[in-house]
Motif scaffolding. Structure first.
Motif, mmCIF file in Angstrom:
data_model
loop_
_atom_site.group_PDB
_atom_site.id
_atom_site.type_symbol
_atom_site.label_atom_id
_atom_site.label_comp_id
_atom_site.label_asym_id
_atom_site.label_seq_id
_atom_site.Cartn_x
_atom_site.Cartn_y
_atom_site.Cartn_z
ATOM 1 N N GLY A 52 0.818 -1.204 0.000
ATOM 2 C CA GLY A 52 0.000 0.000 0.000
ATOM 3 C C GLY A 52 0.853 1.255 0.000
ATOM 4 N N VAL A 53 1.953 1.224 0.761
ATOM 5 C CA VAL A 53 2.875 2.367 0.785
ATOM 6 C C VAL A 53 3.543 2.521 -0.581
ATOM 7 C CG1 VAL A 53 4.964 3.336 1.833
ATOM 8 C CG2 VAL A 53 3.289 2.133 3.266
ATOM 9 N N ARG A 54 3.963 1.412 -1.149
ATOM 10 C CA ARG A 54 4.585 1.466 -2.485
ATOM 11 C C ARG A 54 3.607 2.028 -3.524
ATOM 12 N NH1 ARG A 54 8.875 -1.117 -4.770
ATOM 13 N NH2 ARG A 54 9.029 -2.650 -3.093
ATOM 14 N N ASP A 55 2.352 1.587 -3.447
ATOM 15 C CA ASP A 55 1.344 2.065 -4.399
ATOM 16 C C ASP A 55 1.154 3.579 -4.288
ATOM 17 O OD1 ASP A 55 0.927 -0.479 -5.322
ATOM 18 O OD2 ASP A 55 -0.918 -0.821 -4.190
ATOM 19 N N ALA A 56 1.130 4.100 -3.052
ATOM 20 C CA ALA A 56 0.965 5.542 -2.863
ATOM 21 C C ALA A 56 2.166 6.302 -3.421
ATOM 22 C CB ALA A 56 0.779 5.859 -1.379
ATOM 23 N N ILE A 57 3.360 5.775 -3.190
ATOM 24 C CA ILE A 57 4.575 6.411 -3.705
ATOM 25 C C ILE A 57 4.538 6.475 -5.226
ATOM 26 C CG2 ILE A 57 7.075 6.119 -3.963
ATOM 27 C CD1 ILE A 57 7.104 4.980 -1.107
ATOM 28 N N GLU A 58 4.094 5.384 -5.850
ATOM 29 C CA GLU A 58 4.040 5.339 -7.314
ATOM 30 C C GLU A 58 2.894 6.189 -7.857
ATOM 31 O OE1 GLU A 58 3.830 1.206 -8.285
ATOM 32 O OE2 GLU A 58 5.956 0.839 -7.809
ATOM 33 N N GLY A 90 5.758 11.171 8.418
ATOM 34 C CA GLY A 90 4.936 10.010 8.719
ATOM 35 C C GLY A 90 3.458 10.281 8.847
ATOM 36 N N HIS A 91 2.949 11.284 8.166
ATOM 37 C CA HIS A 91 1.514 11.581 8.229
ATOM 38 C C HIS A 91 0.727 10.466 7.542
ATOM 39 C CE1 HIS A 91 3.305 15.597 8.819
ATOM 40 N NE2 HIS A 91 2.220 15.824 9.540
ATOM 41 N N CYS A 92 -0.241 9.909 8.263
ATOM 42 C CA CYS A 92 -1.069 8.844 7.710
ATOM 43 C C CYS A 92 -2.428 9.399 7.269
ATOM 44 C CB CYS A 92 -1.243 7.722 8.726
ATOM 45 S SG CYS A 92 -2.066 8.238 10.250
ATOM 46 N N MET A 93 -3.330 8.527 6.831
ATOM 47 C CA MET A 93 -4.621 8.974 6.330
ATOM 48 C C MET A 93 -5.418 9.718 7.404
ATOM 49 S SD MET A 93 -7.788 6.797 4.694
ATOM 50 C CE MET A 93 -6.782 6.020 3.442
ATOM 51 N N ASP A 94 -5.310 9.262 8.645
ATOM 52 C CA ASP A 94 -6.010 9.942 9.736
ATOM 53 C C ASP A 94 -5.567 11.398 9.848
ATOM 54 O OD1 ASP A 94 -5.848 7.037 10.192
ATOM 55 O OD2 ASP A 94 -7.014 7.452 11.986
ATOM 56 N N ASP A 95 -4.255 11.625 9.756
ATOM 57 C CA ASP A 95 -3.721 12.986 9.832
ATOM 58 C C ASP A 95 -4.240 13.845 8.684
ATOM 59 O OD1 ASP A 95 -1.956 12.493 12.105
ATOM 60 O OD2 ASP A 95 -0.759 11.315 10.719
ATOM 61 N N GLU A 96 -4.292 13.240 7.487
ATOM 62 C CA GLU A 96 -4.768 13.966 6.318
ATOM 63 C C GLU A 96 -6.231 14.371 6.492
ATOM 64 O OE1 GLU A 96 -2.580 14.460 3.117
ATOM 65 O OE2 GLU A 96 -1.664 14.588 5.094
ATOM 66 N N ALA A 97 -7.053 13.432 6.947
ATOM 67 C CA ALA A 97 -8.470 13.721 7.145
ATOM 68 C C ALA A 97 -8.669 14.762 8.243
ATOM 69 C CB ALA A 97 -9.218 12.429 7.499
ATOM 70 N N PHE A 140 11.469 25.943 -1.090
ATOM 71 C CA PHE A 140 11.383 24.931 -0.051
ATOM 72 C C PHE A 140 11.731 23.559 -0.612
ATOM 73 C CE2 PHE A 140 8.400 28.117 1.649
ATOM 74 C CZ PHE A 140 8.845 28.200 2.968
ATOM 75 N N ILE A 141 12.223 22.686 0.248
ATOM 76 C CA ILE A 141 12.418 21.297 -0.147
ATOM 77 C C ILE A 141 11.042 20.630 -0.156
ATOM 78 C CG2 ILE A 141 13.461 19.088 0.489
ATOM 79 C CD1 ILE A 141 15.694 20.648 1.850
ATOM 80 N N PRO A 142 10.632 20.021 -1.264
ATOM 81 C CA PRO A 142 9.297 19.405 -1.352
ATOM 82 C C PRO A 142 9.105 18.328 -0.292
ATOM 83 C CG PRO A 142 10.312 19.586 -3.514
ATOM 84 C CD PRO A 142 11.385 19.907 -2.519
ATOM 85 N N ARG A 143 7.859 18.214 0.199
ATOM 86 C CA ARG A 143 7.526 17.212 1.216
ATOM 87 C C ARG A 143 6.636 16.133 0.624
ATOM 88 N NH1 ARG A 143 7.594 19.330 7.265
ATOM 89 N NH2 ARG A 143 9.301 20.827 7.054
ATOM 90 N N ILE A 144 6.839 14.920 1.078
ATOM 91 C CA ILE A 144 6.019 13.795 0.653
ATOM 92 C C ILE A 144 5.497 13.056 1.883
ATOM 93 C CG2 ILE A 144 7.206 13.502 -1.554
ATOM 94 C CD1 ILE A 144 8.778 11.191 -0.275
ATOM 95 N N LYS A 145 4.372 12.340 1.689
ATOM 96 C CA LYS A 145 3.751 11.599 2.787
ATOM 97 C C LYS A 145 3.452 10.179 2.311
ATOM 98 C CE LYS A 145 1.555 15.920 4.239
ATOM 99 N NZ LYS A 145 0.266 16.637 4.434
ATOM 100 N N PRO A 146 4.439 9.297 2.361
ATOM 101 C CA PRO A 146 4.248 7.936 1.844
ATOM 102 C C PRO A 146 3.159 7.129 2.559
ATOM 103 C CG PRO A 146 6.579 8.444 1.990
ATOM 104 C CD PRO A 146 5.853 9.543 2.709
ATOM 105 N N LEU A 147 2.800 7.498 3.786
ATOM 106 C CA LEU A 147 1.762 6.769 4.526
ATOM 107 C C LEU A 147 0.383 7.400 4.359
ATOM 108 C CD1 LEU A 147 3.533 6.048 7.950
ATOM 109 C CD2 LEU A 147 3.724 4.806 5.792
ATOM 110 N N CYS A 148 0.237 8.288 3.393
ATOM 111 C CA CYS A 148 -0.990 9.084 3.271
ATOM 112 C C CYS A 148 -2.237 8.267 2.997
ATOM 113 C CB CYS A 148 -0.832 10.155 2.190
ATOM 114 S SG CYS A 148 -0.645 9.501 0.507
#
Length: 302
Positions: free
Chosen positions: A34-40, A159-166, A193-201
């Motif tokens: 699931g993490v790999r899928d989000a990254i891709e 490490g922001h996950c879906m809960d954090d996003e919601a 700024f250095i771009p930010r990513i959230k692989p656990l989103c």
């Protein structure tokens, strides 16, 4: 005793959305995929990237770094821990972070609020403890950005996950922050700024904690003493109740936000140009950046 849908082993996870029942090994593989899928899906990590991973030592960042290290991505990782200076809390989480990076063999850097502004968070909040989360968030972003830049990173992973996003989506609505709700404005921030990513989103907090438990990654840690002042704490509780009662609520909120942004598109017009802070040289639209403005206000309260 429930058994895994894919083998005869004892099940440890039932997915509320799909109903899938999985053992520890198959659950871990499902979570990692699931993490790999989000990254891709969101093209988060281009080949050859050097990624700074924000590592607090807590559950989310611990799982994040562990999974990124296991996915065999064409990328280099450096863990960055921000020491805010919170008595009876941060020392334990830093110790957990140090143990993890040693086990994974990942480069590790620690930066403190004292390095950024000369004071710990506890010292900054003596006269205004109720402002803890806004103060901490602003200064932590500054510290992480500076440390990532010093480390030569091209991306920052958190490490922001879906809960954090919601939670963030609902908090923006509650605050009436239309700019953040729509995110349909032009700036040159991406150049500064250095771009930010959230692989656990797209991973729920429940699944993230389960992954940490199944893989024996988590150790008992104290809770931040400033949590009681956070608006997010109330939102987290209410969303947790809704997700339990109506599985898929978190996903619907996050997906709905994406559809809203896609529907609105990007507003046409002039790009809002950002400059640099007179005090520290960080990017800002104003004379002083958010961190320096905050520090200046806190200094006047002393």
């Amino acid at each position: 005793m429930a058994v895994c849908d894919l083998c005869a082993s004892k099940a440890v996870w039932r997915d509320p959305a799909s109903g899938a029942v999985l053992c520890g090994d198959h659950f871990s593989a499902w979570y990692e995929e699931g993490v790999r899928d989000a990254i891709e899906k969101y093209a988060m990590i281009p080949s050859g990237s050097r990624v700074a991973v924000g590592l607090s030592g807590g559950k989310d960042s611990t799982v994040l770094l562990t999974v990124l290290a296991k996915l065999n991505l064409d990328a280099e990782f450096v863990a960055i821990t921000v020491d805010e200076g919170i008595a009876n809390y941060r020392d334990d989480t830093i110790s957990a972070a140090v143990s993890l990076v040693k086990r994974l063999g990942v480069e590790h850097r620690i930066v403190s609020f004292a390095d950024v502004c000369g004071k710990t968070l506890d010292e900054l909040l003596v006269s205004a403890p109720e402002r803890a989360c806004s103060v901490c968030g602003t200064l932590r972003r500054r510290a992480l950005n500076a440390a990532a830049r010093d480390a030569g990173a091209s991306l920052i992973a958190t490490g922001h996950c879906m809960d954090d996003e919601a939670q963030s989506v609902l908090m923006n609505y509650l605050r009436g922050d239309i700019r953040r709700v729509a995110e349909n404005y032009h700036t040159n921030a991406g150049d500064l700024f250095i771009p930010r990513i959230k692989p656990l989103c797209r991973c729920t907090e429940r699944a993230t904690v389960a992954y940490g438990i199944v893989n024996r990654l988590l150790t008992p840690l104290p809770e931040c003493p400033y949590t009681k002042y956070a608006l997010r704490a109330g939102i987290r509780t209410e969303l947790g109740v809704l997700e339990h009662k109506y599985p898929g609520t978190l996903s619907n909120i996050v997906s709905g936000q994406e559809r809203l942004i896609a529907k609105l598109g990007v507003m046409q017009g002039e790009v809002t140009e950002m400059g640099v802070c007179e005090r520290c040289g960080e990017p800002t639209q104003n004379r002083l950046c958010a961190a320096c403005t905050l520090i200046e206000k806190l200094e006047h309260l002393e």
